[in-house]
Design a protein around this motif. Sequence first.
Motif, PDB file in Angstrom:
ATOM      1  N   MET A 109       1.000  -1.268   0.002  1.00 20.83           N
ATOM      2  CA  MET A 109       0.127   0.077   0.019  1.00 20.83           C
ATOM      3  C   MET A 109       0.873   1.212  -0.083  1.00 20.83           C
ATOM      4  SD  MET A 109      -3.197   1.383   0.292  1.00 20.83           S
ATOM      5  CE  MET A 109      -4.204   0.174   0.985  1.00 20.83           C
ATOM      6  N   VAL A 110       0.736   2.080  -0.749  1.00 21.24           N
ATOM      7  CA  VAL A 110       1.258   3.431  -0.979  1.00 21.24           C
ATOM      8  C   VAL A 110       0.337   4.548  -0.511  1.00 21.24           C
ATOM      9  CG1 VAL A 110       2.197   5.087  -2.561  1.00 21.24           C
ATOM     10  CG2 VAL A 110       2.437   2.574  -3.078  1.00 21.24           C
ATOM     11  N   GLN A 111       0.746   5.507   0.138  1.00 23.05           N
ATOM     12  CA  GLN A 111       0.214   6.706   0.735  1.00 23.05           C
ATOM     13  C   GLN A 111       0.838   7.940   0.355  1.00 23.05           C
ATOM     14  OE1 GLN A 111      -0.459   5.879   4.899  1.00 23.05           O
ATOM     15  NE2 GLN A 111      -2.666   5.205   4.301  1.00 23.05           N
ATOM     16  N   GLY A 112       0.014   9.112   0.059  1.00 22.01           N
ATOM     17  CA  GLY A 112       0.723  10.143  -0.222  1.00 22.01           C
ATOM     18  C   GLY A 112       0.001  11.238   0.438  1.00 22.01           C
ATOM     19  N   GLU A 113       0.511  12.538   0.366  1.00 24.54           N
ATOM     20  CA  GLU A 113      -0.279  13.841   0.767  1.00 24.54           C
ATOM     21  C   GLU A 113       0.334  15.037   0.165  1.00 24.54           C
ATOM     22  OE1 GLU A 113      -0.862  13.709   4.832  1.00 24.54           O
ATOM     23  OE2 GLU A 113       1.212  14.510   5.376  1.00 24.54           O
ATOM     24  N   CYS A 114      -0.436  16.043   0.164  1.00 22.12           N
ATOM     25  CA  CYS A 114       0.498  17.527   0.084  1.00 22.12           C
ATOM     26  C   CYS A 114       0.946  17.935   1.003  1.00 22.12           C
ATOM     27  CB  CYS A 114      -0.641  18.423  -0.547  1.00 22.12           C
ATOM     28  SG  CYS A 114      -2.071  18.736   0.776  1.00 22.12           S
ATOM     29  N   ASN A 115       1.535  19.139   1.111  1.00 20.06           N
ATOM     30  CA  ASN A 115       2.423  19.699   2.289  1.00 20.06           C
ATOM     31  C   ASN A 115       1.600  19.958   3.145  1.00 20.06           C
ATOM     32  OD1 ASN A 115       5.063  20.045   2.377  1.00 20.06           O
ATOM     33  ND2 ASN A 115       5.073  21.727   0.689  1.00 20.06           N
ATOM     34  N   CYS A 116       0.496  20.511   3.261  1.00 19.41           N
ATOM     35  CA  CYS A 116      -0.472  20.880   4.236  1.00 19.41           C
ATOM     36  C   CYS A 116      -1.487  19.740   4.775  1.00 19.41           C
ATOM     37  CB  CYS A 116      -1.120  22.033   3.758  1.00 19.41           C
ATOM     38  SG  CYS A 116      -2.677  21.898   2.694  1.00 19.41           S
ATOM     39  N   GLY A 117      -1.329  18.683   3.980  1.00 20.10           N
ATOM     40  CA  GLY A 117      -2.340  17.656   4.612  1.00 20.10           C
ATOM     41  C   GLY A 117      -3.831  17.899   4.136  1.00 20.10           C
ATOM     42  N   ALA A 118      -4.010  18.718   3.359  1.00 22.07           N
ATOM     43  CA  ALA A 118      -5.621  19.069   2.917  1.00 22.07           C
ATOM     44  C   ALA A 118      -5.821  17.678   1.832  1.00 22.07           C
ATOM     45  CB  ALA A 118      -5.831  20.366   2.312  1.00 22.07           C
ATOM     46  N   VAL A 119      -4.831  17.252   1.181  1.00 26.04           N
ATOM     47  CA  VAL A 119      -5.220  16.268  -0.055  1.00 26.04           C
ATOM     48  C   VAL A 119      -4.364  15.210   0.422  1.00 26.04           C
ATOM     49  CG1 VAL A 119      -4.892  15.890  -2.585  1.00 26.04           C
ATOM     50  CG2 VAL A 119      -5.533  17.951  -1.825  1.00 26.04           C
ATOM     51  N   SER A 120      -4.953  14.053   0.374  1.00 25.61           N
ATOM     52  CA  SER A 120      -4.246  12.780   0.798  1.00 25.61           C
ATOM     53  C   SER A 120      -4.972  11.550  -0.082  1.00 25.61           C
ATOM     54  CB  SER A 120      -4.142  12.329   2.100  1.00 25.61           C
ATOM     55  OG  SER A 120      -5.407  12.185   2.613  1.00 25.61           O
ATOM     56  N   PHE A 121      -4.101  10.463  -0.476  1.00 25.91           N
ATOM     57  CA  PHE A 121      -4.485   9.527  -1.399  1.00 25.91           C
ATOM     58  C   PHE A 121      -3.822   8.119  -1.143  1.00 25.91           C
ATOM     59  CE2 PHE A 121      -0.942  11.916  -2.963  1.00 25.91           C
ATOM     60  CZ  PHE A 121      -0.237  10.557  -3.432  1.00 25.91           C
ATOM     61  N   THR A 122      -4.467   6.981  -1.491  1.00 26.15           N
ATOM     62  CA  THR A 122      -3.692   5.671  -1.441  1.00 26.15           C
ATOM     63  C   THR A 122      -3.791   5.241  -2.765  1.00 26.15           C
ATOM     64  OG1 THR A 122      -5.518   4.472  -1.040  1.00 26.15           O
ATOM     65  CG2 THR A 122      -4.557   5.246   1.057  1.00 26.15           C
ATOM     66  N   VAL A 123      -2.749   4.109  -2.847  1.00 25.72           N
ATOM     67  CA  VAL A 123      -2.454   3.162  -3.917  1.00 25.72           C
ATOM     68  C   VAL A 123      -2.649   1.576  -3.552  1.00 25.72           C
ATOM     69  CG1 VAL A 123      -1.233   2.767  -6.154  1.00 25.72           C
ATOM     70  CG2 VAL A 123      -1.364   4.944  -5.437  1.00 25.72           C
ATOM     71  N   ASP A 124      -3.379   1.143  -3.834  1.00 27.18           N
ATOM     72  CA  ASP A 124      -3.308  -0.339  -3.529  1.00 27.18           C
ATOM     73  C   ASP A 124      -2.357  -1.153  -4.523  1.00 27.18           C
ATOM     74  OD1 ASP A 124      -3.878  -2.599  -1.943  1.00 27.18           O
ATOM     75  OD2 ASP A 124      -5.980  -2.865  -2.917  1.00 27.18           O
ATOM     76  N   ALA A 125      -1.184  -0.938  -4.770  1.00 29.76           N
ATOM     77  CA  ALA A 125      -0.343  -1.685  -5.351  1.00 29.76           C
ATOM     78  C   ALA A 125       1.071  -1.120  -5.213  1.00 29.76           C
ATOM     79  CB  ALA A 125      -0.634  -1.286  -7.090  1.00 29.76           C
ATOM     80  N   GLY A 126       1.796  -1.897  -5.354  1.00 30.30           N
ATOM     81  CA  GLY A 126       3.444  -1.551  -5.170  1.00 30.30           C
ATOM     82  C   GLY A 126       3.720  -0.715  -6.236  1.00 30.30           C
ATOM     83  N   ILE A 127       4.862   0.169  -6.246  1.00 27.98           N
ATOM     84  CA  ILE A 127       5.230   0.707  -7.345  1.00 27.98           C
ATOM     85  C   ILE A 127       6.870   0.888  -7.228  1.00 27.98           C
ATOM     86  CG2 ILE A 127       3.096   2.343  -7.719  1.00 27.98           C
ATOM     87  CD1 ILE A 127       4.728   4.672  -6.165  1.00 27.98           C
ATOM     88  N   SER A 128       7.294   1.077  -8.379  1.00 32.08           N
ATOM     89  CA  SER A 128       8.860   1.101  -8.212  1.00 32.08           C
ATOM     90  C   SER A 128       9.428   1.880  -9.600  1.00 32.08           C
ATOM     91  CB  SER A 128       9.391  -0.256  -8.555  1.00 32.08           C
ATOM     92  OG  SER A 128       8.917  -1.029  -9.833  1.00 32.08           O
TER      93      SER A 128
END
Length: 135
Positions: free
Chosen positions: A1-20
């Motif tokens: 599982m991959v997770q990410g967000e913007c600098n302020c945390g207002a936007v966040s997301f996940t990816v249900d897959a590995g990435i390389s």
Amino acid sequence: MVQGECNCGAVSFTVDAGISDVFVCHCSICRRSTGSGGIAVAVVANKTFAWIKGQDQISYWSKPGHEWHTYFCQVCGTAVPGENDTESMYLPVGTLTSGCENLRVAHHLYVHSKASWEEIGDSGKQHIENYEAEV
């Protein structure tokens, strides 16, 4: 599982897959957009991507006369994931907060346009222009 967000945390997301694989675009448009040597992104299938929060905080800008576009947090200005094509999303890899331990630069795009001060020092395949998937 991959997770990410913007600098302020207002936007966040996940990816249900590995990435390389990371794609680094060195074109002048990406350089101006980021204020750096370009932008580093990973590409994932739409079916693996999900917004956690903040879709209503995302703005879009398209360069007139070009296909180039960007999505960004309207609160802090961070580049956020956006539509790559009808089947996939691009993820600015600088926004990833977990699940990114296996990332490696696989491709450099538009190397003929890179900044004169930039040196490419990794083993990513260099493309004069855009990446063309090998079939």
